[in-house]
Design an enzyme around this catalytic site. Structure first.
Site, PDB file in Angstrom:
ATOM      1  N   ASP A   1       0.846  -1.202   0.000  1.00  0.00           N
ATOM      2  CA  ASP A   1       0.000   0.000   0.000  1.00  0.00           C
ATOM      3  C   ASP A   1       0.878   1.248   0.000  1.00  0.00           C
ATOM      4  O   ASP A   1       0.835   2.060   0.918  1.00  0.00           O
ATOM      5  CB  ASP A   1      -0.929  -0.006   1.214  1.00  0.00           C
ATOM      6  CG  ASP A   1      -2.015   1.068   1.120  1.00  0.00           C
ATOM      7  OD1 ASP A   1      -2.246   1.590   0.019  1.00  0.00           O
ATOM      8  OD2 ASP A   1      -2.630   1.383   2.153  1.00  0.00           O
ATOM      9  N   LEU A   2       1.647   1.399  -1.068  1.00  0.00           N
ATOM     10  CA  LEU A   2       2.509   2.565  -1.187  1.00  0.00           C
ATOM     11  C   LEU A   2       1.677   3.773  -1.602  1.00  0.00           C
ATOM     12  O   LEU A   2       1.103   3.802  -2.692  1.00  0.00           O
ATOM     13  CB  LEU A   2       3.597   2.309  -2.237  1.00  0.00           C
ATOM     14  CG  LEU A   2       4.842   1.590  -1.735  1.00  0.00           C
ATOM     15  CD1 LEU A   2       5.727   1.176  -2.902  1.00  0.00           C
ATOM     16  CD2 LEU A   2       5.628   2.480  -0.774  1.00  0.00           C
TER      17      LEU A   2
END
Length: 619
Positions: free
Chosen positions: A134-135
């Site tokens: 979940d960048l």
């Protein structure tokens, strides 16, 4: 702060059966996963240290290192030169916006350095066999020394275990990149684009946005060679990918980027998008918009049907066969609302005003009559939902005594130096002193009593006291470390009321202040396209206050970045860019109103009740 050690820590809380994701995993399961990932990554400087785990009743807590600094999202907001009017020489707004080359170059060097550090951090995770998953800018901390730390590992997973994150941030994930390291590869590319053009959530609405946003970033920033080509390669879907909503071919119209450009195609496209979105079979709302329409505001001016119909009417686009049926829907909705709000933008006054503008005078007065049973003590003072908007509406319908009574209630506050009812930080057109100033101005126009003029002057001074100079010759509302140019809480709305005041009062000082507010409307890029809180509001104010250095062209180009397609037509997403909106405050109807004024010449249609009170208002 831990009692035993005195150190400051972060507590990550989870409760059983709460926050279920697409796989049915609850918050505790994700906390378990985060604990396992942090243990696996222990010792890396780009990962918070895990201090322990504890439980209180059914609440589970991870105790983690507190990372000093700010999120990357906060850092972008503070540093991005196009989020503010950055002209330091007081010059007129040029064709490329307000920020000079040195600011753009400084920001680009910083952004590229941060990206390099994030890429190295992700590589360290991959070397340990972990995919972050979940960048996005909110999950990256930038320390005071410039180093970075990744936070929020609840969706992280072991590389090669076949895991696919069940959660993800819109705009930083793609359906075709949801396994293995491809999740992080896509996230890194989306984060790279967001550092320069933070409108990546729009990619989910319109596949054409990728080429536009990358080309704009290359044109506005001195990015490295091949920047756009690399992003287009990494963010484009594979050849065999089938778009989810591949319906209705694009209408082919070009977005106008200059005032005076051919307006009809773009205006027609927005109009068709609005009408195609209508759901007259529903009782709760007629057009999609902000979620606040479901709080007894489905018929209202800001988020409901009244605002959309108003925009279509005043832009000359009410000839569609369904328009009369939509007006009937509005009448029925106003009648069946059990607990109506009284206000102009959120309730009965706005509906009555619009019905009157649409030639439905009997229904308008019927709607306004419901105010007699509503207690006004609980509402605020502003134009949006408070006494100022209610008073201005009463005045439009010829009820001078009621308007004066509401004006006197506000006058006592301003004359005594008191604070407006409502939030302590209320400022601007919708919730601050500019709303009462508008009511006082209208009362002076109607009665000729100079006391109302003096009250308008004093109320404007209260809002102007919250303003400052972000640069020479410019004026905006100061909100902590931020400068607010917007229509609802910022300089744009105050400028419109100053202009209304100056139409009848020769005040040299306030004329100079208005010109400085107008000069502060050059903010090139806002995250919202909306009329009240975003780019369309700046365009509307720049058009209404047209003068030397008008920023209309800047805002038209920026609205083109926000524009996406709905069933092949042009539409806009509300603040947060997660949902298409057709309403006046946040969506396509508000953009239609602003763009119509900019493209067709003259000041354009005003916001409701920003026009002068009619001298022959019905009794």
């Amino acid at each position: 702060v831990e009692k035993d050690t005195g150190r400051r820590v972060v507590l990550r809380e989870a409760r059983p059966h709460a926050g279920l994701d697409d796989r049915g995993a609850d918050a505790v399961a994700r906390l378990d996963n985060e604990e396992a990932m942090l243990e696996r990554l222990a010792g890396l400087d780009c990962v918070p240290r895990l201090h322990g785990r504890t439980r209180h009743w059914e609440h589970h807590f991870l105790v983690q290192e507190l990372i000093p600094g700010e999120t990357l999202q906060e850092a972008i907001g503070r540093r991005h030169p196009l989020f503010r009017d950055g002209r330091d020489d007081g010059s007129d707004i040029g064709t490329d916006g307000g920020s000079d080359a040195s600011e753009l170059d400084t920001y680009t060097r910083w952004a590229c350095d941060v990206l390099d550090r994030i890429e190295r951090a992700v590589a360290q995770l991959h070397d340990r066999g972990v995919v972050f998953g979940d960048l996005q800018p909110g999950n990256v901390m930038v320390r005071p020394d410039g180093s970075v730390c990744l936070v929020d590992f609840e969706t992280a997973h072991a590389d090669g275990d076949g895991g696919t994150p069940a959660l993800g941030t819109p705009g930083f994930t793609a359906r075709w990149a949801r396994s293995g390291r491809s999740v992080d590869t896509y996230g890194l590319a989306a984060l790279t684009l967001a550092l320069f053009c933070p409108l990546t959530p729009l990619l989910r609405f319109d596949p054409d946005k990728l080429a536009q946003l990358t080309a704009w970033s290359e044109a506005r920033f001195p990015v490295p060679p091949g920047f756009g080509a690399r992003l287009r390669q990494r963010l484009s879907p594979p050849p065999d990918h089938v778009p989810r909503d591949n319906t209705d071919a694009p209408d082919g119209s070009l977005w106008p980027e200059e005032p005076g450009a051919d307006a009809e195609a773009a205006l027609d496209s927005m109009t068709e998008a609005i009408l195609l979105s209508a759901t007259p079979e529903r009782d709760d709302r007629l057009f999609p918009g902000d979620v606040r329409q479901f709080d007894n505001q489905g018929a209202a001016l800001a988020f409901g049907a009244a605002g959309v119909l108003y925009a279509l009417h005043v832009t000359g686009r009410s000839g569609h066969p369904a328009f009369a049926e939509h007006v009937d829907w509005l009448v029925r909705a106003a009648r069946r609302t059990r607990w109506p709000r009284p206000g102009l933008y959120d309730g009965l006054c706005g509906v009555a005003y619009v019905l009157d503008r649409l030639g439905r005078g009997d229904e308008a007065r019927e709607t306004l009559a419901r105010l007699d049973g509503v207690d006004l003590d609980g509402c605020g003072a502003g134009l949006f939902g408070g006494l100022a908007g209610i008073g201005a509406t009463r005045l439009r319908f010829g009820d001078l005594s009621a308007a004066e009574a509401l004006g006197e209630r506000l006058a006592r506050i301003v004359e005594d130096g008191g604070r407006l009812p409502g939030p302590a930080d209320a400022v601007g057109l919708m919730h601050g002193w500019s709303g009462p100033a508008l009511l006082f101005t209208r009362l002076h126009e109607t009665t000729g009593d100079d006391r109302w003029r003096r009250l308008a002057q004093l109320a404007l001074a209260r809002d102007l006291g919250r303003c400052g100079a972000p640069g020479e010759g410019r004026l905006q509302v100061r909100d902590g470390q931020r400068w607010l140019p917007t229509l609802d809480r910022g300089g744009a709305g105050i400028g419109l009321v100053l202009d209304a005041y100056l139409r009848h009062h020769d005040d040299v000082h306030y004329a100079r202040v208005r010109d400085r507010v107008r000069a502060g409307l050059g903010t090139e890029l806002l995250l919202s396209p909306g009329l009240l809180d975003g780019q369309a509001g700046l365009l509307h104010a720049a058009t209404r206050l047209a003068g030397p250095g008008s920023a209309a062209a800047v805002h038209l180009r920026s609205l083109g970045l926000h524009c996406v397609r709905f069933r092949g037509r042009r539409a806009f997403a509300l603040d947060g860019l997660l949902k298409l909106s057709m309403d006046l405050a946040t969506g396509t109807a508000g953009v239609l109103l602003a763009v119509h004024g900019a493209l067709t010449g003259g000041p354009g249609a005003p916001l409701p009740l920003l026009e002068a009170a009619p001298v022959d208002a019905p009794a």
